[in-house]
Design a protein around this motif. Structure first.
Motif, PDB file in Angstrom:
ATOM      1  N   GLU A  76      -7.979  26.684  52.409  1.00 34.01           N
ATOM      2  CA  GLU A  76      -9.338  26.497  52.933  1.00 34.01           C
ATOM      3  C   GLU A  76      -9.842  25.114  52.561  1.00 34.01           C
ATOM      4  OE1 GLU A  76     -12.053  29.986  53.187  1.00 34.01           O
ATOM      5  OE2 GLU A  76     -13.255  28.829  51.751  1.00 34.01           O
ATOM      6  N   THR A  86     -16.131  24.908  57.416  1.00 38.07           N
ATOM      7  CA  THR A  86     -15.004  25.385  56.618  1.00 38.07           C
ATOM      8  C   THR A  86     -13.822  25.628  57.549  1.00 38.07           C
ATOM      9  OG1 THR A  86     -16.476  26.415  55.005  1.00 38.07           O
ATOM     10  CG2 THR A  86     -14.183  27.140  55.018  1.00 38.07           C
ATOM     11  N   GLY A 141      -9.546  26.207  58.200  1.00 36.21           N
ATOM     12  CA  GLY A 141      -8.297  26.722  57.660  1.00 36.21           C
ATOM     13  C   GLY A 141      -7.181  25.726  57.886  1.00 36.21           C
ATOM     14  N   CYS A 157      -6.446  34.391  60.009  1.00 31.76           N
ATOM     15  CA  CYS A 157      -7.323  33.225  60.088  1.00 31.76           C
ATOM     16  C   CYS A 157      -8.429  33.387  61.127  1.00 31.76           C
ATOM     17  CB  CYS A 157      -6.497  31.982  60.410  1.00 31.76           C
ATOM     18  SG  CYS A 157      -5.479  31.396  59.038  1.00 31.76           S
ATOM     19  N   TYR A 192     -12.019  31.700  60.257  1.00 31.47           N
ATOM     20  CA  TYR A 192     -12.248  30.303  60.620  1.00 31.47           C
ATOM     21  C   TYR A 192     -12.332  30.130  62.132  1.00 31.47           C
ATOM     22  CZ  TYR A 192     -10.050  30.125  55.996  1.00 31.47           C
ATOM     23  OH  TYR A 192      -9.710  30.359  54.679  1.00 31.47           O
ATOM     24  N   GLU A 228     -12.832  19.041  47.680  1.00 25.21           N
ATOM     25  CA  GLU A 228     -11.478  19.577  47.806  1.00 25.21           C
ATOM     26  C   GLU A 228     -10.588  18.850  46.816  1.00 25.21           C
ATOM     27  OE1 GLU A 228      -7.681  20.603  48.504  1.00 25.21           O
ATOM     28  OE2 GLU A 228      -8.251  18.519  48.847  1.00 25.21           O
TER      29      GLU A 228
END
Length: 291
Positions: free
Chosen positions: A68, A79, A81, A109, A113, A185
């Motif tokens: 993610e 957000t 994937g 998924c 997402y 991230e």
């Protein structure tokens, strides 16, 4: 082929990591070392990735991972994937195992997402699953910079001080571009950049992923709470730079006469499944965020 489900858990099965990387090293030699680098830096592969693995007689034969990633796309936080580390043992290819795993990954998924991304040198493997190639651009700026200070020092990530600094800026960074950028991230960043030189300018409180080739500066990412003008980056490099090649949309660098050219990075194309608001824009997903 049996009908077992393929989603696995590193937390439930401590031996899973070893079995997975035994497979991944066949397709991606050296990936184990990059993942180990990420663990040492404080963001493990196992904590970030959800693995989907097909086992045959206790051996991992096909894997698709999902990570993610918090993106900024056209100024909006999304957000996303990330599909990564797709691999099948050579002797089990073209038998339907990869397709079976990928179908379950997409079912998983699609509930989480609106957008999936991946980067690959073999886009033909993903086209049948609804992924499409999205064109990217590199950006070039001609300049005549001689620099006036030696303002960038290479980080030493074996020291607690520099490692804490990197974690702080990754946690608080702004996107390097509002067209396509990433925030908060670490795991993908560490795999991609943790074994490469990183440079810190204390007065800018910024980390740069950059390389100098003769008189050309290659700028891959900036990790900071504020994206400073390109001139501020250049003035702290005490050597002659006549061209800057930028591998992200440079609209925040406050520089003129930028030329955009269709391009790829490390021979990989960006593929997307689902919504992607920046599709018609000129941009590049930074190297540090590619999976």
């Amino acid at each position: 082929m049996n009908c077992d489900r393929f989603q696995q858990s590193f937390a439930v099965d401590p031996s899973l990591s070893g079995k997975l990387f035994d497979l991944l090293e066949i397709t991606f030699p050296g990936l184990s070392s990059l993942a180990e680098c990420g663990r040492k830096l404080g963001a493990s592969w196992e904590a970030a990735s959800t693995p989907f693995i097909y086992f045959h007689e206790g051996i991992a034969i096909s894997h698709v991972g999902v990570v993610e990633i918090p993106f900024y796309i056209m100024g909006k936080r999304v957000t996303v994937g990330g599909i990564h580390a797709v691999a099948t043992r050579p002797e089990f290819r073209r038998k339907g195992y990869y397709r079976a795993v990928m179908n379950e990954v997409l079912e998983y998924c699609d509930k989480l997402y609106e957008t999936l991304v991946l980067s690959t040198s073999q886009p033909e493997f993903y086209l049948p699953f609804g992924f499409r190639v999205v064109a990217e651009h590199i950006f070039k700026v001609q300049c005549n910079s001689t620099g006036s200070t030696d303002g960038w020092r290479q980080l030493d990530l074996t020291t607690d001080k520099d490692l804490r600094l990197l974690h702080r800026l990754l946690e608080t960074r702004v996107p390097v571009s509002n067209v396509v950028g990433v925030v908060q991230e670490k795991a993908v960043f560490f795999v991609n950049e943790g074994s490469r030189p990183l440079y810190y300018a204390a007065d800018l409180d910024a980390i740069a992923c950059m390389e100098i080739e003769d008189t050309r500066l290659h700028l891959f990412d900036i990790v900071s709470t504020n994206i400073h003008p390109l001139s501020e980056i250049l003035v702290r490099i005490p050597q002659f730079i006549e061209e800057v090649v930028i591998y992200f949309s440079p609209e925040l660098l406050n520089t003129e006469n930028v030329q955009a050219f269709p391009g790829v990075i490390e021979e990989t194309v960006l593929m997307v499944r689902g919504k992607f608001a920046a599709e018609k824009e000129k941009f590049m997903l930074p190297r540090s965020a590619r999976c």
